[in-house]
Write a protein that holds these residues in place. Structure first.
Motif, mmCIF file in Angstrom:
data_model
loop_
_atom_site.group_PDB
_atom_site.id
_atom_site.type_symbol
_atom_site.label_atom_id
_atom_site.label_comp_id
_atom_site.label_asym_id
_atom_site.label_seq_id
_atom_site.Cartn_x
_atom_site.Cartn_y
_atom_site.Cartn_z
ATOM 1 N N TYR A 80 47.315 49.021 47.389
ATOM 2 C CA TYR A 80 46.853 48.134 46.332
ATOM 3 C C TYR A 80 48.030 47.792 45.426
ATOM 4 O O TYR A 80 48.708 48.686 44.925
ATOM 5 C CB TYR A 80 45.737 48.782 45.500
ATOM 6 N N ARG A 81 48.266 46.511 45.237
ATOM 7 C CA ARG A 81 49.272 46.029 44.304
ATOM 8 C C ARG A 81 48.689 44.807 43.612
ATOM 9 O O ARG A 81 48.397 43.797 44.250
ATOM 10 C CB ARG A 81 50.579 45.629 45.001
ATOM 11 N N HIS A 82 48.523 44.917 42.307
ATOM 12 C CA HIS A 82 47.956 43.829 41.510
ATOM 13 C C HIS A 82 48.730 42.536 41.747
ATOM 14 O O HIS A 82 49.943 42.511 41.682
ATOM 15 C CB HIS A 82 47.979 44.216 40.022
ATOM 16 N N GLN A 83 48.047 41.492 42.073
ATOM 17 C CA GLN A 83 48.509 40.119 42.252
ATOM 18 C C GLN A 83 49.461 39.929 43.437
ATOM 19 O O GLN A 83 50.115 38.911 43.552
ATOM 20 C CB GLN A 83 49.142 39.575 40.968
ATOM 21 N N ASP A 110 46.059 42.798 46.223
ATOM 22 C CA ASP A 110 44.808 43.083 45.541
ATOM 23 C C ASP A 110 43.712 42.364 46.325
ATOM 24 O O ASP A 110 43.984 41.812 47.401
ATOM 25 C CB ASP A 110 44.860 42.683 44.058
ATOM 26 N N TYR A 148 47.886 36.817 36.272
ATOM 27 C CA TYR A 148 46.629 37.242 35.649
ATOM 28 C C TYR A 148 46.659 38.734 35.389
ATOM 29 O O TYR A 148 47.273 39.493 36.115
ATOM 30 C CB TYR A 148 45.416 36.843 36.499
ATOM 31 N N GLN A 149 46.003 39.113 34.321
ATOM 32 C CA GLN A 149 45.882 40.517 33.941
ATOM 33 C C GLN A 149 44.704 41.138 34.677
ATOM 34 O O GLN A 149 43.784 40.427 35.097
ATOM 35 C CB GLN A 149 45.663 40.640 32.425
ATOM 36 N N PRO A 150 44.679 42.465 34.815
ATOM 37 C CA PRO A 150 43.539 43.103 35.484
ATOM 38 C C PRO A 150 42.180 42.780 34.843
ATOM 39 O O PRO A 150 41.161 42.781 35.511
ATOM 40 C CB PRO A 150 43.867 44.594 35.374
ATOM 41 N N TRP A 174 41.289 39.849 33.562
ATOM 42 C CA TRP A 174 41.223 38.399 33.437
ATOM 43 C C TRP A 174 39.805 37.861 33.389
ATOM 44 O O TRP A 174 39.511 36.934 32.646
ATOM 45 C CB TRP A 174 42.000 37.721 34.566
ATOM 46 N N LYS A 216 34.530 38.953 39.966
ATOM 47 C CA LYS A 216 35.842 39.563 39.772
ATOM 48 C C LYS A 216 36.387 40.265 41.011
ATOM 49 O O LYS A 216 37.536 40.689 41.021
ATOM 50 C CB LYS A 216 35.759 40.563 38.614
ATOM 51 N N HIS A 217 35.617 40.394 42.054
ATOM 52 C CA HIS A 217 36.072 41.126 43.231
ATOM 53 C C HIS A 217 35.703 40.321 44.469
ATOM 54 O O HIS A 217 34.706 39.607 44.483
ATOM 55 C CB HIS A 217 35.419 42.512 43.268
ATOM 56 N N GLU A 276 41.457 49.324 44.101
ATOM 57 C CA GLU A 276 42.325 50.273 43.408
ATOM 58 C C GLU A 276 41.588 51.590 43.255
ATOM 59 O O GLU A 276 40.432 51.583 42.861
ATOM 60 C CB GLU A 276 42.698 49.696 42.038
#
Length: 157
Positions: A30-33, A42, A65-67, A69, A112-113, A128
């Protein structure tokens, strides 16, 4: 076809291909964005990566974007993007393996997912801290389904 998947029950070749590609992402951290198979992604990055392999064209990269968002923006960006790239949603009762599934954590907030349905009761998603995994579509996930979109077909003949 990839060796990452067995055949779907209904013999849907397009769905089989989507699942095969998605399963090849399993184990990606998992790596944001991010959206790079084997390196990091993500949930949106997973769907974007599979979309690019299936259609032969990349969906545009989202702006940073932030987690959190979805809670902050008030705009259902994930739903808008799914409509723009995949068309109108299909009824959840008609979802089939290979479809994109969008989730919202509670009523009244933006979806959101995202994940990809891999069977009647399973889906593949980046979560995550687990990374890309295949999970059971248990009631707690099923009741959060906000929309189901069919993955577009290949642009190649």
């Amino acid at each position: 076809m990839s060796g990452c998947v067995e055949r779907t029950e209904d013999g849907d070749v397009h769905g089989e291909r989507v699942i095969a590609i998605a399963r090849c992402w399993i184990g990606t951290p998992y790596r944001h964005q991010a959206s790079l198979k084997g390196v990091g992604c993500d949930c949106l990055g997973l769907v974007r990566g599979v979309f690019a392999e299936i259609t032969g064209k990349a969906a545009e990269a989202p702006p940073p974007y932030q987690p959190d968002w979805a809670e902050r923006s008030g705009v259902d960006r994930l739903m808008e993007a799914a409509r723009a790239h995949c068309g109108e949603p299909v009824p959840s009762g008609e979802m089939r393996p290979g479809d994109i599934v969008l989730f919202r954590w509670r009523a009244g907030v933006a979806a959101k997912h995202a994940g990809i349905l891999s069977g009647p009761d399973h889906f593949i998603h980046a979560y995550e801290p687990a990374g890309v995994i295949e999970s059971a579509l248990v009631p707690s996930w099923r009741r959060r389904i906000a929309a189901v979109h069919r993955m577009p077909g290949s642009t190649q003949s």
